[in-house]
Motif scaffolding. Structure first.
Motif, PDB file in Angstrom:
ATOM      1  N   ILE A 158     -40.385 -13.274  15.239  1.00  0.00           N
ATOM      2  CA  ILE A 158     -40.407 -12.736  13.642  1.00  0.00           C
ATOM      3  C   ILE A 158     -39.826 -11.320  13.726  1.00  0.00           C
ATOM      4  O   ILE A 158     -39.467 -11.027  12.865  1.00  0.00           O
ATOM      5  CB  ILE A 158     -41.813 -12.916  13.623  1.00  0.00           C
ATOM      6  N   PHE A 159     -40.590 -10.465  14.703  1.00  0.00           N
ATOM      7  CA  PHE A 159     -40.267  -8.946  14.911  1.00  0.00           C
ATOM      8  C   PHE A 159     -38.203  -8.953  14.557  1.00  0.00           C
ATOM      9  O   PHE A 159     -38.092  -7.957  14.064  1.00  0.00           O
ATOM     10  CB  PHE A 159     -40.977  -8.067  15.733  1.00  0.00           C
ATOM     11  N   THR A 160     -38.149  -9.372  15.614  1.00  0.00           N
ATOM     12  CA  THR A 160     -36.742  -9.080  15.535  1.00  0.00           C
ATOM     13  C   THR A 160     -35.826  -9.281  14.482  1.00  0.00           C
ATOM     14  O   THR A 160     -34.468  -9.124  14.156  1.00  0.00           O
ATOM     15  CB  THR A 160     -36.535  -9.317  17.034  1.00  0.00           C
ATOM     16  N   TYR A 161     -36.843 -11.078  14.120  1.00  0.00           N
ATOM     17  CA  TYR A 161     -35.599 -11.412  13.239  1.00  0.00           C
ATOM     18  C   TYR A 161     -36.016  -9.926  11.814  1.00  0.00           C
ATOM     19  O   TYR A 161     -34.370 -10.320  10.990  1.00  0.00           O
ATOM     20  CB  TYR A 161     -36.222 -12.664  12.099  1.00  0.00           C
ATOM     21  N   PHE A 162     -36.953  -9.295  11.683  1.00  0.00           N
ATOM     22  CA  PHE A 162     -37.281  -7.933  10.464  1.00  0.00           C
ATOM     23  C   PHE A 162     -35.952  -7.267  10.936  1.00  0.00           C
ATOM     24  O   PHE A 162     -35.210  -7.224  10.385  1.00  0.00           O
ATOM     25  CB  PHE A 162     -38.386  -7.526  10.617  1.00  0.00           C
ATOM     26  N   LEU A 163     -35.847  -6.659  12.823  1.00  0.00           N
ATOM     27  CA  LEU A 163     -34.459  -6.093  12.885  1.00  0.00           C
ATOM     28  C   LEU A 163     -33.327  -6.637  13.193  1.00  0.00           C
ATOM     29  O   LEU A 163     -32.743  -5.184  12.688  1.00  0.00           O
ATOM     30  CB  LEU A 163     -34.816  -5.592  14.486  1.00  0.00           C
ATOM     31  N   ARG A 164     -33.408  -8.060  12.862  1.00  0.00           N
ATOM     32  CA  ARG A 164     -31.588  -8.085  12.074  1.00  0.00           C
ATOM     33  C   ARG A 164     -31.683  -7.956  10.250  1.00  0.00           C
ATOM     34  O   ARG A 164     -30.425  -8.172  10.442  1.00  0.00           O
ATOM     35  CB  ARG A 164     -31.478  -9.949  12.596  1.00  0.00           C
ATOM     36  N   HIS A 165     -32.438  -7.435  10.223  1.00  0.00           N
ATOM     37  CA  HIS A 165     -32.063  -7.594   8.678  1.00  0.00           C
ATOM     38  C   HIS A 165     -32.697  -6.665   7.640  1.00  0.00           C
ATOM     39  O   HIS A 165     -33.890  -6.363   7.455  1.00  0.00           O
ATOM     40  CB  HIS A 165     -32.331  -8.773   7.788  1.00  0.00           C
ATOM     41  N   PRO A 166     -32.616  -5.101   8.815  1.00  0.00           N
ATOM     42  CA  PRO A 166     -33.256  -3.578   8.285  1.00  0.00           C
ATOM     43  C   PRO A 166     -33.404  -3.576   6.718  1.00  0.00           C
ATOM     44  O   PRO A 166     -32.326  -3.697   6.327  1.00  0.00           O
ATOM     45  CB  PRO A 166     -33.152  -2.967   8.619  1.00  0.00           C
ATOM     46  N   ASN A 167     -34.424  -3.548   5.897  1.00  0.00           N
ATOM     47  CA  ASN A 167     -33.977  -2.471   4.511  1.00  0.00           C
ATOM     48  C   ASN A 167     -34.372  -3.951   3.883  1.00  0.00           C
ATOM     49  O   ASN A 167     -34.371  -4.009   2.657  1.00  0.00           O
ATOM     50  CB  ASN A 167     -32.958  -1.779   4.246  1.00  0.00           C
ATOM     51  N   GLN A 168     -33.697  -5.253   4.031  1.00  0.00           N
ATOM     52  CA  GLN A 168     -33.952  -6.728   3.298  1.00  0.00           C
ATOM     53  C   GLN A 168     -35.301  -7.033   2.915  1.00  0.00           C
ATOM     54  O   GLN A 168     -36.263  -6.795   4.236  1.00  0.00           O
ATOM     55  CB  GLN A 168     -32.927  -7.242   3.647  1.00  0.00           C
ATOM     56  N   ILE A 169     -35.251  -6.871   1.938  1.00  0.00           N
ATOM     57  CA  ILE A 169     -37.056  -7.472   1.269  1.00  0.00           C
ATOM     58  C   ILE A 169     -36.657  -9.262   1.751  1.00  0.00           C
ATOM     59  O   ILE A 169     -35.634 -10.493   1.276  1.00  0.00           O
ATOM     60  CB  ILE A 169     -37.481  -8.151  -0.244  1.00  0.00           C
ATOM     61  N   LEU A 170     -36.951  -9.965   2.614  1.00  0.00           N
ATOM     62  CA  LEU A 170     -36.982 -11.132   3.440  1.00  0.00           C
ATOM     63  C   LEU A 170     -37.867 -11.760   2.981  1.00  0.00           C
ATOM     64  O   LEU A 170     -39.540 -11.818   2.425  1.00  0.00           O
ATOM     65  CB  LEU A 170     -37.740 -11.369   4.819  1.00  0.00           C
ATOM     66  N   THR A 171     -37.877 -13.358   2.382  1.00  0.00           N
ATOM     67  CA  THR A 171     -39.335 -14.916   1.323  1.00  0.00           C
ATOM     68  C   THR A 171     -39.879 -15.079   2.483  1.00  0.00           C
ATOM     69  O   THR A 171     -39.069 -14.900   4.263  1.00  0.00           O
ATOM     70  CB  THR A 171     -38.221 -15.288   0.931  1.00  0.00           C
ATOM     71  N   LYS A 172     -40.472 -15.648   2.696  1.00  0.00           N
ATOM     72  CA  LYS A 172     -41.791 -15.913   3.852  1.00  0.00           C
ATOM     73  C   LYS A 172     -40.744 -17.804   4.213  1.00  0.00           C
ATOM     74  O   LYS A 172     -40.747 -17.980   5.197  1.00  0.00           O
ATOM     75  CB  LYS A 172     -43.437 -16.360   3.028  1.00  0.00           C
ATOM     76  N   GLU A 173     -40.733 -17.777   3.153  1.00  0.00           N
ATOM     77  CA  GLU A 173     -39.286 -19.457   3.692  1.00  0.00           C
ATOM     78  C   GLU A 173     -38.060 -18.817   4.576  1.00  0.00           C
ATOM     79  O   GLU A 173     -38.293 -19.419   5.389  1.00  0.00           O
ATOM     80  CB  GLU A 173     -38.729 -19.562   2.207  1.00  0.00           C
ATOM     81  N   GLN A 174     -37.201 -17.382   4.283  1.00  0.00           N
ATOM     82  CA  GLN A 174     -36.923 -17.039   4.854  1.00  0.00           C
ATOM     83  C   GLN A 174     -36.997 -16.756   6.331  1.00  0.00           C
ATOM     84  O   GLN A 174     -36.216 -17.230   7.210  1.00  0.00           O
ATOM     85  CB  GLN A 174     -35.513 -15.751   4.461  1.00  0.00           C
ATOM     86  N   ILE A 175     -37.583 -16.099   6.203  1.00  0.00           N
ATOM     87  CA  ILE A 175     -38.405 -15.871   7.787  1.00  0.00           C
ATOM     88  C   ILE A 175     -38.961 -17.391   8.833  1.00  0.00           C
ATOM     89  O   ILE A 175     -39.001 -17.566   9.983  1.00  0.00           O
ATOM     90  CB  ILE A 175     -39.804 -14.922   7.711  1.00  0.00           C
ATOM     91  N   TYR A 176     -40.170 -18.342   7.717  1.00  0.00           N
ATOM     92  CA  TYR A 176     -40.405 -19.532   8.215  1.00  0.00           C
ATOM     93  C   TYR A 176     -39.266 -20.190   8.508  1.00  0.00           C
ATOM     94  O   TYR A 176     -39.346 -20.165  10.124  1.00  0.00           O
ATOM     95  CB  TYR A 176     -41.407 -19.779   7.612  1.00  0.00           C
TER      96      TYR A 176
END
Length: 224
Positions: A158-176
């Motif tokens: 989860i954390f590295t997914y955030f880091l690959r998309h810095p400064n982007q608002i990610l939906t719960k659906e996208q992350i899951y």
């Protein structure tokens, strides 16, 4: 100190996700959409990722020129062409050859192998608030206490997914769906629970998170 990669690719969609993925892995990526002026951008470059099909000079011509001027800089060719003749032509100057489509993990692995082979490896580190994140080692260190923060496999994904998309608002659906690989079911609290536990480990004050922001009604964001 981050390894500096020069990436030459005219396809905007491919270029965007490759740059984001490699940046998320701790590399400094300079992305050009053609070979124009490429020799002027080579200062400090540790590795070149070069597409064959480019406007103007093609990748073969650019790669031959780069290898002549910078023989100690590894070149990784990318191409949708799969014929043996194209591969052999590319490998006359390139140090590796990857055919499209490719998985980002494969590209990252080949980049690291070439950097090691040419003695140019530096440990990719992302500095975020009070954290040093060593992407290639799957390791996070709290710079205040100098203690390592141990995450579960899902927390790290989860954390590295955030880091690959810095400064982007990610939906719960996208992350899951990116982390679990299954469709998101509305009302499922699994992601929310994992993020709560992740915050307890990485935030200085989990009740007032500064690393993983909640964007009310949409999802989450990590600023870099």
């Amino acid at each position: 100190m981050k390894n500096k990669l020069l990436y030459i690719e005219d396809d905007k969609e491919i270029g965007t996700w490759v740059r984001e993925d490699l940046t998320g892995r701790g590399y400094h990526v300079i992305w050009l959409t053609s070979g124009d002026g490429v020799l002027d951008r080579m200062e400090g470059i540790d590795l070149v990722i070069l597409d064959i099909m480019l406007p103007g000079l093609d990748g073969f011509s650019i790669g031959q020129r780069l290898k002549k001027e910078y023989p100690e800089t590894p070149i990784l060719m990318l191409s949708a062409r799969t014929s043996i003749d194209d591969k052999l032509q590319g490998l006359q100057f390139a140090d590796d050859y990857v055919t499209k489509p490719f998985h980002p993990d494969e590209l990252a692995a080949r980049v690291e192998v070439l950097l090691r082979r040419f003695g140019k490896i530096s440990l990719p580190i992302i500095q975020l608030s009070h954290l040093n994140i060593y992407i290639n080692q799957n390791r996070i260190v709290d710079t205040g206490s100098n203690n390592e923060i141990i995450l579960t496999a899902k927390q790290f994904q989860i954390f590295t997914y955030f880091l690959r998309h810095p400064n982007q608002i990610l939906t719960k659906e996208q992350i899951y769906e990116a982390v679990w690989g299954n469709p998101f079911m509305e009302g499922d609290k699994t992601l929310m629970v994992h993020i709560r536990h992740l915050r307890e480990k990485i935030e200085e004050n989990p009740s007032q998170p500064k690393i993983i922001e909640t964007i009310r009604g949409i999802g989450y964001r990590v600023k870099q």
